[in-house]
Design a protein around this motif. Structure first.
Motif, PDB file in Angstrom:
ATOM      1  N   TRP A 119      38.272 -10.692  57.886  1.00 37.17           N
ATOM      2  CA  TRP A 119      38.821 -11.143  56.602  1.00 37.17           C
ATOM      3  C   TRP A 119      40.087 -10.363  56.222  1.00 37.17           C
ATOM      4  CZ3 TRP A 119      34.041 -11.945  52.847  1.00 37.17           C
ATOM      5  CH2 TRP A 119      33.470 -13.187  53.128  1.00 37.17           C
ATOM      6  N   LYS A 120      40.009  -9.035  56.344  1.00 35.56           N
ATOM      7  CA  LYS A 120      41.143  -8.201  55.944  1.00 35.56           C
ATOM      8  C   LYS A 120      42.396  -8.573  56.726  1.00 35.56           C
ATOM      9  CE  LYS A 120      42.518  -3.397  55.199  1.00 35.56           C
ATOM     10  NZ  LYS A 120      42.152  -1.971  55.364  1.00 35.56           N
ATOM     11  N   GLU A 121      42.217  -8.738  58.046  1.00 31.12           N
ATOM     12  CA  GLU A 121      43.352  -9.105  58.914  1.00 31.12           C
ATOM     13  C   GLU A 121      43.837 -10.523  58.606  1.00 31.12           C
ATOM     14  OE1 GLU A 121      44.065 -10.168  63.616  1.00 31.12           O
ATOM     15  OE2 GLU A 121      42.438  -8.763  63.097  1.00 31.12           O
ATOM     16  N   ASN A 122      42.900 -11.463  58.469  1.00 32.75           N
ATOM     17  CA  ASN A 122      43.273 -12.868  58.260  1.00 32.75           C
ATOM     18  C   ASN A 122      43.943 -13.111  56.913  1.00 32.75           C
ATOM     19  OD1 ASN A 122      42.307 -13.703  60.762  1.00 32.75           O
ATOM     20  ND2 ASN A 122      40.268 -14.175  59.990  1.00 32.75           N
ATOM     21  N   PHE A 123      43.337 -12.551  55.852  1.00 32.86           N
ATOM     22  CA  PHE A 123      43.847 -12.843  54.509  1.00 32.86           C
ATOM     23  C   PHE A 123      44.993 -11.934  54.075  1.00 32.86           C
ATOM     24  CE2 PHE A 123      39.563 -14.752  54.396  1.00 32.86           C
ATOM     25  CZ  PHE A 123      39.942 -16.051  54.081  1.00 32.86           C
ATOM     26  N   SER A 124      45.443 -11.059  54.985  1.00 30.87           N
ATOM     27  CA  SER A 124      46.657 -10.278  54.714  1.00 30.87           C
ATOM     28  C   SER A 124      47.832 -10.833  55.518  1.00 30.87           C
ATOM     29  CB  SER A 124      46.434  -8.799  55.063  1.00 30.87           C
ATOM     30  OG  SER A 124      46.149  -8.667  56.451  1.00 30.87           O
ATOM     31  N   SER A 125      47.566 -11.913  56.257  1.00 35.21           N
ATOM     32  CA  SER A 125      48.607 -12.541  57.092  1.00 35.21           C
ATOM     33  C   SER A 125      49.124 -13.809  56.414  1.00 35.21           C
ATOM     34  CB  SER A 125      48.029 -12.879  58.473  1.00 35.21           C
ATOM     35  OG  SER A 125      48.878 -13.765  59.159  1.00 35.21           O
ATOM     36  N   ASN A 312      49.364 -15.098  64.870  1.00 35.54           N
ATOM     37  CA  ASN A 312      49.307 -13.674  65.232  1.00 35.54           C
ATOM     38  C   ASN A 312      48.835 -13.470  66.669  1.00 35.54           C
ATOM     39  OD1 ASN A 312      50.199 -12.817  62.732  1.00 35.54           O
ATOM     40  ND2 ASN A 312      48.134 -12.727  61.870  1.00 35.54           N
TER      41      ASN A 312
END
Length: 366
Positions: A119-125, A312
């Motif tokens: 989630w952190k990686e996906n929703f910060s992209s 990404n």
């Protein structure tokens, strides 16, 4: 040199099989449904495909039994090949295989939403978030088409929307099964020594057998087998069934597994862009369903969303890195004095060799 050519030819053929055959299975399911009840279709397809694949694995000498792996394969097979495929087959009784293929391509949406560890990686992209929004927009367009079409009777419209909702639930089941398989496999690889796990082909055979048994149970409970008369099945529909078993379940899957071993996974995943296009073309040329402008626009939006959600991964792919490397080298050649160009080429060749060595080491570790 001949060996290299053969290898490239094999890769191209494998890609064509995965692109075209998997894309065409949506059409052949719709064709087979003219004679086969939905759960009987799934039952026959996966019982035969699972038995054939298991027999092949046994002939190859693969280990067939491992309690923990079979347990995982049964759960994953139930979600991936029963829940998702049952949703696809049942839905195609009411909506065209083209719409089904587009909604199936939108599965990437649920991977972003349900993959909690990322989630952190996906929703910060930003590309991922844009892809998510585009994906929902494409799906909403397809639903809106069914709601707003005044030429279709209200009862039929309601059935079409129900079929699309069922299909959406099926894609969520596929996502949950895929994520479970992904994270369960990682935890198992940390606990088990290399070589104790079953071969991926064996696991898939167990998944197919599981799906076949599940389809058979439902078909029996619903009374589909008691009312099914195999003598009334058209020859063309038997042909569609044979195609789904041999080409869709065996050949296409084997090609997919082989490609994952010889090509980067991000490159192999491009089948998701081609399959719905193949499905729509078959619907347009070989069925009575109308491929509307809204469906084509919806497909375009969904495919753009899939690209953005995977951006990404693609930008870090070896192929893309090689292209960027060549562009930098070309620019450097133009900027450098003529006398320094041989040295630049020499350095670039050395770096390329070192890069290949590093990639090989990485592959061996994996």
């Amino acid at each position: 040199m001949e060996e290299k050519k053969t290898s490239i030819a094999s890769i191209i053929v494998a890609y064509l099989i995965v692109y075209i055959v998997w894309g065409s299975t949506f059409f052949f399911i719709e064709e087979a449904l003219r004679s086969f009840p939905p759960f009987v279709l799934g039952s026959i397809r996966f019982v035969i495909a699972g038995t054939l694949l298991m027999g092949y694995c046994q002939l190859r000498g693969y280990r067939i039994f491992n309690k923990s792996d079979i347990k995982q394969a049964v759960f994953v097979g139930f979600l991936l090949l029963f829940i998702d495929m049952a949703a696809i087959i049942w839905s195609e009784q009411y909506i065209s295989s083209g719409i089904v293929s587009i909604l199936s391509a939108a599965t990437a949406i649920w991977f972003i939403i349900l993959d909690k560890p990322k989630w952190k990686e996906n929703f910060s992209s930003i590309p991922t978030i844009l892809g998510l929004l585009f994906g929902f927009a494409g799906v909403i367009m397809l639903f809106a088409e069914q709601v707003l079409t005044s030429t279709v009777p209200e009862e039929e419209r309601s059935q079409n929307i129900t079929a699309m909702l069922v299909l959406t639930c099926g894609t969520i089941g596929w996502t949950i099964g895929s994520l479970y398989s992904k994270y369960n496999q990682k935890s198992k690889s940390a606990d088990h020594k290399k070589g104790t796990s079953l071969n991926v082909m064996v696991k898939t055979a167990w998944q197919m057998v599981t799906a076949g048994i599940a389809f058979t149970i439902v078909a029996l409970v619903k009374g589909e087998y008691s009312s099914f008369d195999y003598t009334t099945v058209h020859a063309a529909d038997w042909g569609a069934m044979i195609y789904l078993v041999l080409m869709g379940s065996i050949l296409a899957f084997s090609s997919y597994i082989w490609l994952l071993q010889v090509r980067p996974a991000t490159e192999v995943s491009t089948y998701a862009y081609v399959n719905p296009i193949v499905a729509l073309l078959l619907v347009h040329f070989f069925t009575d369903h109308q491929v509307t402008a809204l469906q084509i626009i919806g497909l375009g939006i969904v495919l753009v969303s899939v690209l953005l959600m995977n951006w990404n991964l693609y930008k870090d792919n070896r192929t893309f890195r090689a292209i960027r490397h060549r562009k930098k080298l070309k620019k450097l050649r133009h900027m450098a004095p003529k006398s320094s160009i041989p040295r630049i080429i020499e350095v670039a060749d050395y770096l390329r060799k070192q890069k290949r060595k590093a990639d090989k080491k990485e592959e061996n570790k994996a």
